[in-house]
Enzyme design. Structure first.
Site, PDB file in Angstrom:
ATOM      1  N   LYS A  56      -0.946  -3.637  -3.905  1.00 57.64           N
ATOM      2  CA  LYS A  56      -2.232  -3.218  -3.350  1.00 57.64           C
ATOM      3  C   LYS A  56      -2.574  -1.861  -3.937  1.00 57.64           C
ATOM      4  O   LYS A  56      -1.834  -0.910  -3.754  1.00 57.64           O
ATOM      5  CB  LYS A  56      -2.157  -3.140  -1.824  1.00 57.64           C
ATOM      6  N   SER A  98       0.814  -1.209   0.000  1.00 58.02           N
ATOM      7  CA  SER A  98       0.000   0.000   0.000  1.00 58.02           C
ATOM      8  C   SER A  98       0.853   1.267   0.000  1.00 58.02           C
ATOM      9  O   SER A  98       1.599   1.507  -0.944  1.00 58.02           O
ATOM     10  CB  SER A  98      -0.944  -0.074   1.216  1.00 58.02           C
TER      11      SER A  98
END
Length: 176
Positions: free
Chosen positions: A134, A109
């Site tokens: 992600k 992320s």
């Protein structure tokens, strides 16, 4: 209560400042910037950011740190499922010194996005392993019984317009 360290710096031989960012939770930007400034005062000429095993965190913490590091331009673009787009940008001030970012398959992320943005601006060499990929952001909704649910509510894109979803980033220099 004890606050966990989010980021810390260490001066390595050869004027290299190592900034380890454990996550992008609260205080990440302020702790990282404080570490960078302290390392520069100690004589650091180059920086390495270690975001290996970093699970991500808050986009606003990442954007604040990237704004400190990068020159003027787009930093972070989000598009929610309703099609609403938002773009965070950087001002003209930036840190002009050689940088590298360490990533691995456990960089998720915000951590992989941080590396991707520095790489796309040619501000840092990305070293390590392919990241996880992600590319969605979540909102947490608290429920009446005290529990909560996190829902993906949109996608995010790098400064160059790439989604990391399912792909991650490929380091400039692959090292396990």
């Amino acid at each position: 209560h004890l606050e966990m360290t989010v980021a810390e710096g260490e001066l390595l031989p050869g004027g290299i400042g190592l900034v380890t960012i454990y996550n992008f939770d609260s205080r990440c930007a302020s702790e990282s910037i404080r570490a960078i400034e302290s390392l520069r005062e100690q004589g650091a000429q180059k920086l390495i950011f270690d975001v290996r095993n970093n699970g991500g965190g808050y986009a606003h913490e990442m954007v604040e740190l990237l704004d400190y590091l990068l020159p003027e331009g787009d930093l972070f673009r989000t598009v929610n499922y309703a099609g609403k787009e938002a773009v965070d940008t950087s001002d003209a001030d930036f840190l002009d010194m050689p940088m590298a970012v360490l990533v691995n398959k456990e960089s998720f992320s915000a951590a992989e996005f941080f590396a991707a943005a520095l790489g796309e601006y040619d501000a840092a060499v990305v070293v390590g392993e392919q990241t996880s990929g992600k590319g969605y952001f979540q909102t947490t909704y608290e429920l009446n019984d005290g529990s909560a649910v996190g829902l993906s509510v949109g996608k995010y894109y790098t400064p160059g317009g790439l989604s990391l979803e399912g792909a991650g980033i490929t380091p400039d220099l692959e090292v396990t």
